[in-house]
Motif scaffolding. Structure first.
Motif, PDB file in Angstrom:
ATOM      1  N   CYS A   1      36.233  45.220  31.796  1.00 51.13           N
ATOM      2  CA  CYS A   1      36.986  45.753  32.924  1.00 51.13           C
ATOM      3  C   CYS A   1      37.892  46.878  32.440  1.00 51.13           C
ATOM      4  O   CYS A   1      38.523  46.779  31.384  1.00 51.13           O
TER       5      CYS A   1
ATOM      6  N   CYS B   1      41.990  45.452  33.254  1.00 51.15           N
ATOM      7  CA  CYS B   1      42.589  44.419  32.398  1.00 51.15           C
ATOM      8  C   CYS B   1      42.005  44.395  30.983  1.00 51.15           C
ATOM      9  O   CYS B   1      42.487  43.653  30.137  1.00 51.15           O
TER      10      CYS B   1
ATOM     11  N   ASN C   1      34.075  40.647  30.865  1.00 51.46           N
ATOM     12  CA  ASN C   1      33.744  39.679  31.897  1.00 51.46           C
ATOM     13  C   ASN C   1      32.260  39.400  32.038  1.00 51.46           C
ATOM     14  O   ASN C   1      31.886  38.298  32.424  1.00 51.46           O
TER      15      ASN C   1
ATOM     16  N   CYS D   1      36.259  41.546  39.241  1.00 51.15           N
ATOM     17  CA  CYS D   1      37.041  41.014  38.126  1.00 51.15           C
ATOM     18  C   CYS D   1      37.848  39.832  38.650  1.00 51.15           C
ATOM     19  O   CYS D   1      38.694  39.996  39.532  1.00 51.15           O
TER      20      CYS D   1
ATOM     21  N   ASP E   1      41.765  40.267  38.105  1.00 49.49           N
ATOM     22  CA  ASP E   1      42.438  41.206  38.996  1.00 49.49           C
ATOM     23  C   ASP E   1      42.212  40.872  40.468  1.00 49.49           C
ATOM     24  O   ASP E   1      42.890  41.409  41.340  1.00 49.49           O
TER      25      ASP E   1
ATOM     26  N   THR F   1      36.428  46.331  40.351  1.00 47.78           N
ATOM     27  CA  THR F   1      36.910  47.382  39.457  1.00 47.78           C
ATOM     28  C   THR F   1      35.740  47.958  38.674  1.00 47.78           C
ATOM     29  O   THR F   1      34.645  47.387  38.643  1.00 47.78           O
TER      30      THR F   1
ATOM     31  N   HIS G   1      33.623  48.576  35.500  1.00 46.14           N
ATOM     32  CA  HIS G   1      33.326  47.903  34.232  1.00 46.14           C
ATOM     33  C   HIS G   1      32.453  48.828  33.402  1.00 46.14           C
ATOM     34  O   HIS G   1      31.448  49.338  33.902  1.00 46.14           O
TER      35      HIS G   1
END
Length: 54
Positions: free
Chosen positions: A14, A17, A21, A41, A44, A48, A50
């Motif tokens: 991600c 963060c 993942n 994510c 979060d 988002t 990745h």
């Protein structure tokens, strides 16, 4: 004999963060550059960007 040398496992991290993942497969011959995907994510709690890590 290997299953398939053209397809490799890649890890997606991600961009917000920085956590890793997802694990997915990609074809090295067709996709030479690093892949980017919009994925969910769980840390979060939103979708988002990745990017592939090494």
């Amino acid at each position: 004999m290997a299953k398939n040398d053209k397809r490799v496992k890649v890890t997606l991290a991600c961009e917000v963060c920085k956590r890793r993942n997802y694990i997915t497969m990609k074809n090295k011959q067709n996709d030479r550059e690093r892949i980017e995907m919009r994925k969910y994510c769980q840390f979060d709690r939103q979708h988002t960007l990745h990017k592939e890590t090494r």
